[in-house]
Structure formats: structure tokens, C-alpha cells
Scaffold this motif. Structure first.
Motif, short mmCIF file in Angstrom:
data_model
loop_
_atom_site.label_atom_id
_atom_site.label_comp_id
_atom_site.label_asym_id
_atom_site.label_seq_id
_atom_site.Cartn_x
_atom_site.Cartn_y
_atom_site.Cartn_z
N GLY A 195 9.96 47.79 -77.03
CA GLY A 195 9.61 46.39 -76.80
C GLY A 195 8.14 46.19 -76.56
N ASP A 196 7.45 45.57 -77.52
CA ASP A 196 6.03 45.29 -77.34
C ASP A 196 5.79 44.19 -76.31
OD1 ASP A 196 5.40 47.20 -79.23
OD2 ASP A 196 5.34 45.77 -80.91
N ASP A 197 6.83 43.49 -75.92
CA ASP A 197 6.68 42.42 -74.92
C ASP A 197 6.81 42.95 -73.49
OD1 ASP A 197 9.37 43.08 -75.30
OD2 ASP A 197 10.06 41.09 -74.69
N LEU A 198 7.00 44.25 -73.34
CA LEU A 198 7.14 44.85 -72.01
C LEU A 198 5.84 45.51 -71.59
CD1 LEU A 198 10.63 46.58 -72.37
CD2 LEU A 198 10.12 44.28 -71.52
N THR A 199 5.53 45.42 -70.29
CA THR A 199 4.38 46.10 -69.73
C THR A 199 4.77 46.76 -68.41
OG1 THR A 199 3.61 44.13 -68.56
CG2 THR A 199 2.71 44.52 -70.78
#
Length: 346
Positions: A195-199
């Protein structure tokens, strides 16, 4: 061991009390000592720890927190001298019938000490008149009486700072970074989470060897970042407020002030399953304390994110049992009970 008496009725005099803590004074950054100070009952005067004060001053109760910190030091000679000073102190307290009250933040230290340190800690426990448990699941080191006084919340302490909105997919670890807290496990589990939307954000002061570990892990995944410092309260509130989920992946977890900090700012926390965490989950309501079994993995993080998204943006956990004024009165009652125990031992 179990307690002979739990939350006993306190009777007797209501004269003012002077309580000598083994805590340093507040430094402007929120710590457990703030609960002791701001929540103290009107008839309780608090004194902060120095060896000179502990060995020479007049006080009614000696309140111990993290006893190993009293006798640790970088140099062997300093550690030896502090252990000898502790022996003198315990003798003085016994001779003057001043009770030792010990808050069981941890039953044993997270970082093991020497055989000499262990003997000193045993000495403190044998001399303890009354234990204070932060949750009812704590096992007692001896058969002394015990009272359960919950860990207070930090709602009022943080209310002076602006709380930012949650950021979708932002996962946070905060607190001192020690090996037992499992920050390496969090990095490894997050790296496997798509998930590129996770940090992932890690904020805290690292102990020896942990700075290198965190900096190396950050290079493996561009979605991760770290602020490796002991931060002021305004920064801490901002970091926690922006998190959608706080993760505390401790290898060993009994009492945690960090989880109360997160809940005080209405941010859910993913934590290892334990009797203490289960009791807290049942206390504060659904969706706030999310437990996992075994070693932390990407599946647990993903499932926790789905759970927290069912909690309303304006919702808050139920921390009503952790009001500081209530806890201050409970501490005063416990001190008076400890004095009665010491007097009865004459």
C-alpha cells in the motif's frame, strides 16, 4: 502471590502528609511524575528524590517507583555506593517506622541488573508495607498488602495543544526505543504490508544500539521515517494526532504509559495481548485497544487499520475511571493505610 487486602478501608487521622518519592521533578515534558504532582490530594506534600533528602529529611511515607533507577549508574563504584546507601536508607525507614509504598510499574526491570542489584531490590520488597498496582492483574513480589490505583490519563495535560486530524494510513510508534519494545518487529512487519498510501513514523529517544537499527530500517522502505529524539509535548501531540493507528509492538508489556497517552488523545492502539491490555480494552470501549497474539505481522496491522476505521472521528475512549483528582484521593488513602501498617508493626 496475591494480596492479603485489596483496597482496604482507611481509618484514622487526617493530618497532612509529606511523601518522599523516588521521582525527579517535572521537566515540562509529560511523565508519570505529573500524575503524582497535579493529582496530589490537598493534604499531601510531595518531595522529589535526592539521596541527601531521602537519608536526612523528615517525611511520613517513602514512595518507590522503578527502584532499580535509584541504584544504577555508569560506573561500578557509583553503583556500589548507591546500593550501600539504599541499605542505610532501609534501616533508617525501619527504625523510624516510615512505611515504604511501592508502585509496581513493572514487577521486574526490563533490563536485567547484576546479582548485587537484585539483592538490593529484594531488600526493598521485603521492607515494603504496601504495594500499589496500576492494574488488578499484577502479581505481587511478596505477601504485603496491595491496593489497585489505575494509571491516570493525560487529557488535561495535552488540552493546551492543537490536535491535528488523523492522516489516512499513518502508523506511529512513539516512546523511548529499547530492545524489548520491538520496534524492529514493527519495521519488518510494515515492510511486508502493501500500500503506497501507508506510512510508518517512529518518534522517540533511542537507547544504546537502537539509533543504528532504526536508521538502517528506514533506508529499506521509503514509506518510513523517524524522529530520534525525546520530543516536547507539543511535538508529541502533533505526531500522535496525525496517526490513524498507534502500534506498540513490545516483546513484553504489562503496564504502559504510552498507551494511556495515545488514548488520552483519542488515538487507537495496537498492542500485544496481555491480561492488563485486555482489562484496559474492556474498560475503555470497543475499537480503542486492539490486541494481537504472537509476533506482530503485516496481517495484524492491516486488520487493526480496518478496525479503527469503524470508530467515529469525534469518538473518544472512556477514561472516566482515570481522573487525576480521584487517583490523588486514592493515593492519600493508601499512604494512610501504609502508615497504619507500619504503626501496627511496633
Amino acid at each position: 502471590m496475591t494480596s492479603a487486602t485489596e483496597n482496604p478501608t482507611i481509618v484514622g487521622t487526617t493530618r497532612p502528609l509529606v511523601v518522599q518519592h523516588t521521582l525527579a521533578p517535572p521537566d515540562g515534558r509529560t511523565k508519570y511524575v505529573d500524575i503524582m504532582v497535579d493529582g496530589a490530594a490537598p493534604d499531601v506534600t510531595i518531595r522529589y528524590f535526592t539521596w541527601k533528602r531521602a537519608l536526612a529529611a523528615d517525611y511520613d511515607v517513602f514512595h518507590v517507583h522503578w527502584p532499580e533507577l535509584m541504584i544504577r549508574g555508569k560506573k561500578p563504584l557509583k553503583r556500589f555506593a548507591r546500593r550501600r546507601a539504599l541499605q542505610v536508607l532501609v534501616f533508617r525507614l525501619k527504625r523510624r517506622r516510615i512505611p515504604i509504598v511501592r508502585t509496581l510499574h513493572n514487577v521486574t526491570p526490563h533490563e536485567a541488573g547484576s546479582a548485587g542489584e537484585n539483592r538490593s531490590l529484594d531488600l526493598v520488597d521485603r521492607a515494603t508495607s504496601l504495594y500499589l498496582r496500576l492494574n488488578p492483574t499484577t502479581e505481587l513480589p511478596t505477601d504485603a498488602e496491595a491496593v489497585t490505583i489505575l494509571h491516570g490519563h493525560y487529557i488535561e495535560k495535552f488540552a493546551q495543544y492543537p490536535l491535528p486530524e488523523r492522516e489516512h494510513g499513518r502508523i506511529l510508534y512513539f516512546g523511548i526505543i529499547r530492545p524489548y519494545k520491538g520496534v524492529d518487529l514493527l519495521f519488518d512487519a510494515f515492510r511486508e504490508l502493501p500500500g503506497d498510501d501507508l506510512t510508518l513514523r517512529v518518534v522517540g529517544s533511542p537507547s544504546v544500539g537502537q539509533r543504528e537499527l532504526v536508521e538502517e530500517r528506514v533506508t529499506r522502505d521509503p514509506r518510513t521515517s523517524a524522529l530520534l529524539a525525546y520530543v516536547d509535548d507539543d511535538v508529541l501531540v502533533d505526531e500522535i494526532g496525525r496517526a490513524e493507528l498507534v502500534v506498540l509492538p513490545y516483546r513484553e508489556m504489562h503496564n504502559s504509559g504510552a498507551i494511556l497517552v495515545a488514548l488520552s488523545l483519542s488515538r487507537p492502539a495496537l498492542v500485544p495481548r496481555s491480561p492488563a491490555n485486555t482489562a484496559l480494552r474492556e474498560e475503555v470501549g470497543p475499537g480503542w485497544v486492539i490486541e494481537y497474539d504472537g509476533e506482530l505481522g503485516p496481517e495484524q496491522i492491516a486488520a487493526a487499520l480496518q478496525t479503527v476505521r469503524t470508530v467515529g472521528a469525534d469518538a473518544a475512549p472512556d477514561l472516566s475511571r482515570r481522573d487525576w483528582n480521584v487517583l490523588g484521593r486514592e493515593h492519600e488513602a493508601a499512604y494512610r493505610r501504609a502508615i497504619a501498617i507500619a504503626e501496627a508493626a511496633r
